[in-house]
Design a protein around this motif. Structure first.
Motif, mmCIF file in Angstrom:
data_model
loop_
_atom_site.group_PDB
_atom_site.id
_atom_site.type_symbol
_atom_site.label_atom_id
_atom_site.label_comp_id
_atom_site.label_asym_id
_atom_site.label_seq_id
_atom_site.Cartn_x
_atom_site.Cartn_y
_atom_site.Cartn_z
ATOM 1 N N UNK A 145 60.290 1.751 19.540
ATOM 2 C CA UNK A 145 60.019 0.211 19.230
ATOM 3 C C UNK A 145 58.900 0.916 17.843
ATOM 4 N N UNK A 146 58.568 1.514 18.327
ATOM 5 C CA UNK A 146 57.589 2.591 17.431
ATOM 6 C C UNK A 146 57.750 3.686 16.719
ATOM 7 N N UNK A 147 59.193 3.966 16.674
ATOM 8 C CA UNK A 147 59.702 5.517 16.486
ATOM 9 C C UNK A 147 59.131 5.727 14.727
ATOM 10 N N UNK A 148 58.737 7.526 14.571
ATOM 11 C CA UNK A 148 58.196 7.432 13.845
ATOM 12 C C UNK A 148 56.951 7.303 13.559
ATOM 13 N N UNK A 149 55.745 6.829 14.502
ATOM 14 C CA UNK A 149 54.605 6.424 14.552
ATOM 15 C C UNK A 149 54.030 7.523 15.470
ATOM 16 N N UNK A 150 52.715 7.018 15.176
ATOM 17 C CA UNK A 150 51.592 8.504 15.944
ATOM 18 C C UNK A 150 52.282 8.559 17.197
ATOM 19 N N UNK A 151 51.790 7.094 17.822
ATOM 20 C CA UNK A 151 52.349 6.490 18.734
ATOM 21 C C UNK A 151 53.682 7.550 19.259
ATOM 22 N N UNK A 152 54.456 7.070 18.833
ATOM 23 C CA UNK A 152 55.932 7.953 19.444
ATOM 24 C C UNK A 152 55.540 9.276 19.584
ATOM 25 N N UNK A 153 55.330 9.446 18.315
ATOM 26 C CA UNK A 153 54.525 11.519 18.273
ATOM 27 C C UNK A 153 53.887 12.006 19.119
ATOM 28 N N UNK A 154 53.201 11.007 19.438
ATOM 29 C CA UNK A 154 52.325 11.085 20.701
ATOM 30 C C UNK A 154 53.110 11.349 21.582
ATOM 31 N N UNK A 155 53.363 9.935 21.901
ATOM 32 C CA UNK A 155 54.841 10.340 23.213
ATOM 33 C C UNK A 155 55.264 10.877 23.644
ATOM 34 N N UNK A 156 56.326 11.594 22.407
ATOM 35 C CA UNK A 156 57.137 12.282 22.417
ATOM 36 C C UNK A 156 56.838 13.104 22.878
#
Ligand SMILES: Nc1ncnc2c1ncn2[C@@H]1O[C@H](COP(=O)(O)OP(=O)(O)O)[C@@H](O)[C@H]1O
Ligand SMILES: [Mg+2]
Lengths: 345, 328
Positions: A145-156
């Motif tokens: 849902x938050x793809x390409x944000x900092x949240x996504x980047x961290x989780x990824x």
């Protein structure tokens, strides 16, 4: 009605697969180099008589299979014997009674040894799978849902790292860290020689022993689930019906819960089921590092001891778990996807 | 026999420009579009594939894909600019005031949920006082209204044919009694017989409910038959905008004239739009000057250098073409 036929067909396949596995499993251990008799009887000082006695005890004096003259042009197996007197039929007969033979090493029934080991593995795998499924799905959903944000980047990044960590290495690191800083026990299932005033104390001790291996396992599997979930949700979120859901004014939470999750779970079910079946065996590394008396450790030890009956039983158990997990996945799938219930694909 | 349209303007779009971010650049997919939609009006939006029709419609509801940016303009509705609303306020406008039927509606319904749930969730989202039982009754009404027996409400989308699915979609769009219905090529994927039925249904409902409709279509025959006004787009810009009579009988923009020439027989609404020689411009390689100039039979020197403004031919008739400049 159509759903019932679907289920019956799946069940039929599962049973067929199990029959096939039983047969293969039996012959595999007769074809492997080092015949089962030799494996059990390694001491060269044994007299021929003693060897023969051992052979008889494990049923290895009987012919492997009869030749079925008319059906078998190659005349494999021993001809002119009662089929019921061959090892294969005795093996199958024993299986039907739930007997898997006797361990060469401990002389105990394989079935009870495997039973204990399986229980321990299920405890470990079960706890770890529940954690990683729940957190993997939530993290994957949020990251997508938050793809390409900092949240996504961290989780990824975290998931990729977790996924690529060598299991035994992570286990050893956690073992050192946990025992040094948290004082957690590192070996086995219960503290040896400890007397428990009541069952609660025993459960607590077991729980403390479970923490590190479960954590290791969770980290290893969580990464994979999160990555799969993330990419599936990303696919789902680009579907037209998600646009419809947004246009209807639904909240983010509603869209994720009612529209994205259900559809994204379909591929997840398959992956989790496959994983579940295989992790029964795949816990070998973790069980070895933490000396957790599960199936993985049992297999590891049995290989070292050339304990063929134990290995044979363990292989069968793993195959049956994989087949069962797949069957469960099919059932879940048919529940989640109405197109299957109605017999469409 | 066109219904008399009310005078009150519902939706008023001014200077609307939309771009798609791509490799650090902003590709201008829609530029400086104006139009008004009055109560009960049917506005036809026509133009070749890729001219920005869907982009324009999605930006009205602020549903553009992540790469999309509204760079300029106003979308006035009910006394406010929709572009100024917060995301929460906007989500209340969606479906309750402006509903949309999407292009490629085959996949617009969620495959794993029964249609009732998909319709009733919209109803209850916008009116929390509706009970589950009331919502069910309303879903049954809606389905009957679009010609589907109410007892099919528990079925899943795959159990409906393409035409039936589009009917479900229409029922869903009308669930919250919106004032504006956007129908983006609602019949494209259907076969010709079904297309006619769906359009007829849309029209009948429009008349009964007094809806204002924006109909995006390729089909000039359909436009002539059912629309009050027409907006012709080319390369993301307005080519010509007026009421349907003037567009068909007194088109001033060479692009409109060509569209009509390629489509002579208005009594045959099922005939397809035949394209004009040449290709529509690519957003990453736009021609200088007027975007239509490379294909325009009437283009002259200036057309290749300057972008024409939106000129008024006469009251209620505008076109973006130098040929019109100074005619008023
Ligand atoms: N998500 C997107 N990212 C980048 N460009 C897009 C995207 N969607 C559409 N476009 C471009 O915007 C232009 C207009 O597309 P669209 O609005 O779909 O046209 P139409 O509906 O008239 O066929 C096209 O050139 C298309 O390539
Ligand atoms: Mg389109």
């Amino acid at each position: 009605m159509k759903r019932l036929t679907y289920l019956l067909r799946r069940l039929q396949w599962a049973l067929l697969s199990i029959l096939f596995v039983i047969t293969l499993n039996f012959f595999l251990f007769r074809v492997l180099p080092g015949d089962p008799a030799r494996a059990g009887i390694r001491d060269p000082r044994l007299t021929a008589q003693a060897q023969q006695a051992i052979r008889e005890r494990f049923g290895l004096d009987k012919p492997v299979i009869n030749c079925f003259e008319t059906l078998n042009p190659l005349k494999l197996g021993k001809c002119g014997v009662n089929p019921l007197e061959t090892q294969f039929f005795i093996y199958v007969g024993n299986l039907l009674r739930g007997e898997l033979g006797t361990s060469y090493h401990t002389n105990r029934p394989v079935s009870s040894m495997l039973g204990e080991a399986l229980l321990n593995t299920v405890l470990l795998v079960g706890a770890a799978q529940v954690f990683s499924i729940v957190f993997g799905i939530i993290l994957g959903l949020v990251a997508a849902w938050k793809s390409h944000t900092a949240v996504d980047f961290t989780a990824l990044t975290a998931s990729l790292v977790a996924w690529s960590l060598p299991t035994f290495w992570l286990g050893i690191v956690l073992l050192f860290a946990g025992s040094t800083w948290l004082g957690l026990p590192v070996v086995g299932k219960l503290t040896p020689g400890m007397a428990y005033p009541h069952w609660g104390a025993k459960a607590a001790d077991l729980g403390r022993h479970l923490i590190l291996p479960t954590l290791t396992f969770t980290i290893v599997v969580l990464g994979e689930y999160m990555l799969v979930m993330r990419s599936t949700v990303l696919d789902v979120l680009s579907e037209d019906y998600i646009l419809t859901a947004k246009a209807k004014g639904l909240s983010t939470f509603q869209i994720l819960k009612d529209h994205a999750l259900r559809n994204a779970l379909l591929p997840m079910v398959t992956i989790v089921a496959l994983n579940l079946g295989f992790t029964v065996a795949g816990a070998i590394q973790i069980e070895t590092v933490f000396s957790w008396p599960g199936l993985g450790l049992a297999i590891f030890d049995a290989v070292g001891r050339r304990d063929y009956p134990m290995l044979q039983g363990a292989f069968l158990l793993i195959a049956v778990s994989v087949i069962t997990a797949n069957l469960i996945a099919d059932l879940l799938y048919s529940y989640l996807d109405p197109r299957i219930q109605a017999g469409q694909s | 026999m066109k219904p008399v349209t009310g005078q009150k303007t519902l939706l008023s779009v001014r200077h609307l420009s939309v771009g798609y971010e791509s490799e650090g650049k902003l590709l201008p997919a829609v530029e400086d579009v104006h139009f008004d939609l009055r109560e009960g009006e049917v506005l036809g939006l026509v133009g070749e594939s890729g001219c920005g029709k869907t982009t324009l419609m999605l930006s009205l509801l602020r549903l553009l894909p992540v790469a999309g940016r509204i760079t300029r303009g106003e979308v006035r509705f009910g006394g406010q600019d929709l572009l100024d609303l917060s995301e929460t306020e906007m989500s209340q406008v969606r479906w309750r005031d402006i509903a949309m039927i999407f292009q490629g509606a085959m996949n617009a319904l969620n495959p794993v949920l029964p249609v009732e749930q998909q319709i009733s969730e919209a109803i209850r989202r916008h009116d929390a006082s509706v009970s589950a039982a009331q919502a069910t009754r309303r879903v049954e009404e809606l389905l009957e209204m679009v010609g589907i027996t109410a007892n099919r409400k528990d079925q899943y989308p795959f159990q409906f044919s393409g035409g039936m699915r589009q009917r479900v979609m229409i029922a869903m769009a009308l669930a919250c009694r919106p004032q504006v219905l956007i129908a983006d090529e609602p019949t494209t994927a259907l076969d010709v017989m079904i297309q006619a039925q769906i359009l007829e249904l849309l029209l009948e409902l429009r008349e009964r409910l007094g809806l204002a409709v924006i109909l995006v279509t390729h089909d000039l025959g359909v436009v002539a038959e059912i629309c009050d006004t027409v907006l012709v787009m080319y390369g993301g810009m307005t080519a010509e905008y007026s009421d349907v009579d003037r567009v068909y009988n007194h088109a001033v923009h060479p692009y409109t004239q060509n569209l009509l020439k390629a489509f002579p027989d208005l009594s045959q609404p099922n005939a397809r739009l035949i394209s004009i020689p040449g290709y529509p411009p690519r957003l990453d390689a736009l021609p200088s000057g007027c975007r239509f100039s490379p294909r325009c039979p009437a283009a002259f020197e200036r057309c290749h250098q300057e972008t024409p403004g939106l000129y008024t031919v006469e009251e209620g008739h505008t076109a973006r073409c130098f040929l019109v400049e100074g005619k008023v």
